[in-house]
Design an enzyme around this catalytic site. Structure first.
Site, PDB file in Angstrom:
ATOM      1  N   GLY A  47     -94.183  49.366 -18.182  1.00 29.48           N
ATOM      2  CA  GLY A  47     -93.936  48.104 -19.012  1.00 29.48           C
ATOM      3  C   GLY A  47     -93.946  48.547 -20.450  1.00 29.48           C
ATOM      4  O   GLY A  47     -94.663  49.763 -20.664  1.00 29.48           O
ATOM      5  N   GLN A  52     -94.813  48.086 -29.771  1.00 33.13           N
ATOM      6  CA  GLN A  52     -94.958  49.372 -29.278  1.00 33.13           C
ATOM      7  C   GLN A  52     -94.108  50.529 -29.930  1.00 33.13           C
ATOM      8  O   GLN A  52     -94.362  51.674 -30.311  1.00 33.13           O
ATOM      9  CB  GLN A  52     -95.257  49.726 -27.910  1.00 33.13           C
ATOM     10  CG  GLN A  52     -96.570  49.108 -27.351  1.00 33.13           C
ATOM     11  CD  GLN A  52     -96.630  49.146 -25.976  1.00 33.13           C
ATOM     12  OE1 GLN A  52     -96.021  48.889 -24.959  1.00 33.13           O
ATOM     13  NE2 GLN A  52     -97.618  50.456 -25.444  1.00 33.13           N
ATOM     14  N   CYS A  96    -102.429  53.056 -21.604  1.00 32.28           N
ATOM     15  CA  CYS A  96    -101.402  52.111 -22.443  1.00 32.28           C
ATOM     16  C   CYS A  96    -100.450  53.424 -23.145  1.00 32.28           C
ATOM     17  O   CYS A  96    -101.015  54.371 -23.493  1.00 32.28           O
ATOM     18  CB  CYS A  96    -102.056  51.374 -23.786  1.00 32.28           C
ATOM     19  SG  CYS A  96    -100.944  50.570 -24.590  1.00 32.28           S
ATOM     20  N   LEU A  97     -99.450  53.317 -23.347  1.00 27.29           N
ATOM     21  CA  LEU A  97     -98.465  54.312 -24.124  1.00 27.29           C
ATOM     22  C   LEU A  97     -98.829  54.518 -25.570  1.00 27.29           C
ATOM     23  O   LEU A  97     -98.618  55.650 -26.050  1.00 27.29           O
ATOM     24  CB  LEU A  97     -97.002  54.097 -23.872  1.00 27.29           C
ATOM     25  CG  LEU A  97     -96.447  53.745 -22.437  1.00 27.29           C
ATOM     26  CD1 LEU A  97     -94.828  53.142 -22.695  1.00 27.29           C
ATOM     27  CD2 LEU A  97     -96.294  54.875 -21.774  1.00 27.29           C
ATOM     28  N   HIS A 138    -100.699  42.676 -19.840  1.00 26.01           N
ATOM     29  CA  HIS A 138    -100.842  43.761 -20.722  1.00 26.01           C
ATOM     30  C   HIS A 138     -99.948  43.735 -21.628  1.00 26.01           C
ATOM     31  O   HIS A 138    -100.182  43.871 -23.016  1.00 26.01           O
ATOM     32  CB  HIS A 138    -100.811  44.978 -20.015  1.00 26.01           C
ATOM     33  CG  HIS A 138    -101.102  46.307 -20.828  1.00 26.01           C
ATOM     34  ND1 HIS A 138    -102.004  47.219 -20.687  1.00 26.01           N
ATOM     35  CD2 HIS A 138    -100.254  46.838 -21.750  1.00 26.01           C
ATOM     36  CE1 HIS A 138    -101.825  48.277 -21.609  1.00 26.01           C
ATOM     37  NE2 HIS A 138    -100.630  47.965 -22.337  1.00 26.01           N
ATOM     38  N   GLU A 139     -98.677  43.320 -21.404  1.00 28.06           N
ATOM     39  CA  GLU A 139     -97.435  43.446 -22.207  1.00 28.06           C
ATOM     40  C   GLU A 139     -97.522  42.226 -23.271  1.00 28.06           C
ATOM     41  O   GLU A 139     -97.215  42.578 -24.375  1.00 28.06           O
ATOM     42  CB  GLU A 139     -96.014  43.554 -21.777  1.00 28.06           C
ATOM     43  CG  GLU A 139     -96.008  44.733 -20.636  1.00 28.06           C
ATOM     44  CD  GLU A 139     -96.343  46.204 -21.362  1.00 28.06           C
ATOM     45  OE1 GLU A 139     -96.299  46.219 -22.689  1.00 28.06           O
ATOM     46  OE2 GLU A 139     -97.022  47.107 -20.724  1.00 28.06           O
ATOM     47  N   HIS A 142     -99.650  42.814 -26.056  1.00 28.18           N
ATOM     48  CA  HIS A 142     -99.099  43.481 -27.280  1.00 28.18           C
ATOM     49  C   HIS A 142     -98.383  42.587 -28.417  1.00 28.18           C
ATOM     50  O   HIS A 142     -98.486  42.837 -29.246  1.00 28.18           O
ATOM     51  CB  HIS A 142     -98.391  44.481 -26.654  1.00 28.18           C
ATOM     52  CG  HIS A 142     -98.535  45.809 -26.095  1.00 28.18           C
ATOM     53  ND1 HIS A 142     -99.537  46.550 -27.001  1.00 28.18           N
ATOM     54  CD2 HIS A 142     -98.745  46.367 -25.042  1.00 28.18           C
ATOM     55  CE1 HIS A 142     -99.710  47.638 -26.331  1.00 28.18           C
ATOM     56  NE2 HIS A 142     -99.420  47.659 -25.213  1.00 28.18           N
TER      57      HIS A 142
HETATM   58 ZN   LIG Z   1     -99.821  49.094 -23.784  1.00 31.49          ZN
END
Ligand SMILES: [Zn+2]
Lengths: 164, 171
Positions: A47, A52, A96-97, A138-139, A142
């Site tokens: 995701g 991000q 997380c990225l 999670h997304e 963000h």
């Molecule tokens: Zn993340």
């Protein structure tokens, strides 16, 4: 199409609330394509959210179909996503990225009802569970300037009601 | 370049130890890396990776006064460790049973032979003095897969063992 740079904490853009998408045009389509490429270029990412990559718009991509044996809706471009119902709680591990080299335990709803627009502006509704529901929560966080670091619980912590 | 040393402190538990030790390290330019603190029995235990340019003796001399104040034993090893060397856990194991000698040894030996690399382990004794219950939680890496681990402990009939894949969501 392009692989974009992923912002990492403590970049202040990651803590901002993103704005709703109002124009369903070619630049939105390009953003979705770039987001997807960027997600797939990352290590194990399922995701990604527009903030991000520094774009403060309510757009996320989720695709958990590569994980074996998990109920899923395939590749999803979710525009202006809104979680309408939460049911059940489950602990799980997240990374997380935007937070390299850290895995933590987070409590998420086990089942969610999600409403989102697609890339053309049409409204869709989804019933999601488990891993896919976790990815979406999670997304969507963000988009509201929240990282999973804001929701960490101890691995040994008892489940307690969602606080948000 | 970092100079990692492993500082170990053990002694009777009381509030305020972590704050006092952290403060003295900070004031002496010793930086904290990864650390794990646990109350075991009534004991305070901590192991902390400390980045400190001086020798192990120098680090000990910094820590000794605060350790003495709390009645702790201190120990320092220069280590080869470093940060960002995490291994990804992919299996979670929990095990419980009536307390008996050898429970950890018999289970972990079989699991190791079936490819388990233990990354974290907690054991506890619950129940009462007369009827203790032994509980163990492990997370680790299953080099030969989860099924191999299940088979390895299949004949431990007096234990309840749950072995589950650990999934991590990256997004
Ligand atoms: Zn993340």
């Amino acid at each position: 199409m392009a692989i974009l740079d992923v912002l990492t904490y403590p970049d202040p853009l990651l803590k901002q609330v993103a704005a709703p998408v109002t124009e369903f045009d070619s630049s939105l389509a390009r953003l979705a394509e770039d987001l997807e490429q960027t997600m797939r270029a990352g290590p194990g990412g399922v995701g990604i959210a527009a903030p991000q990559v520094g774009v403060l718009l309510r757009v996320v991509i989720v695709d958990v179909s590569s994980r074996p044996g998990i109920p899923n809706h395939g590749r999803l471009v979710l525009v202006n996503p809104e979680i309408q119902r939460w049911k059940g709680m489950v602990k799980g591990r997240e990374g997380c990225l935007s937070v390299p080299d850290f895995i933590g335990t987070v409590i998420r709803a086990e089942h969610i009802t999600l409403q989102a627009q697609d890339i053309h502006g049409g409204t869709q509704q989804y019933q999601m569970q488990g891993y896919e529901a976790r990815a979406v929560q999670h997304e969507v966080d963000h988009l509201d300037g929240l990282l999973f670091l804001d929701r960490l619980v101890s691995r040994h912590h008892d489940l307690k009601p969602r606080q948000s | 370049m970092a100079h990692w040393q492993m500082l170990t402190l053990v002694g009777k538990d009381q509030p305020g130890i972590v704050a006092a030790v952290s403060a003295v390290l900070y004031k002496n330019n010793a930086n904290l890396g990864e650390a794990a603190m646990q109350r075991l029995g009534a004991n305070f235990t901590i192991m902390m990776m400390v980045d400190y340019a001086g020798s192990a003796e120098d680090l000990l001399s910094i820590v000794t006064p605060v350790a003495a104040r709390f009645g702790l034993k201190e120990h320092v090893d220069v280590i080869e460790g470093r940060l960002h060397a995490h291994l990804q856990a992919d299996v979670s194991i929990s095990l419980y049973g009536a307390d008996r000698a050898g429970i950890v040894a018999s289970a972990t030996e079989r699991l190791a032979q079936a490819g388990l690399h233990i990354l974290a382990l907690h054991t506890d004794v619950a129940g009462t003095e007369e009827k203790p219950v032994f509980v163990m939680e492990i997370s680790g890496h299953a080099a030969q897969g989860v099924e191999a681990l299940r088979e390895a402990v299949d004949d431990l009939d007096d234990l309840e063992i749950h072995i589950d894949p650990l999934q991590t969501m990256i997004g």
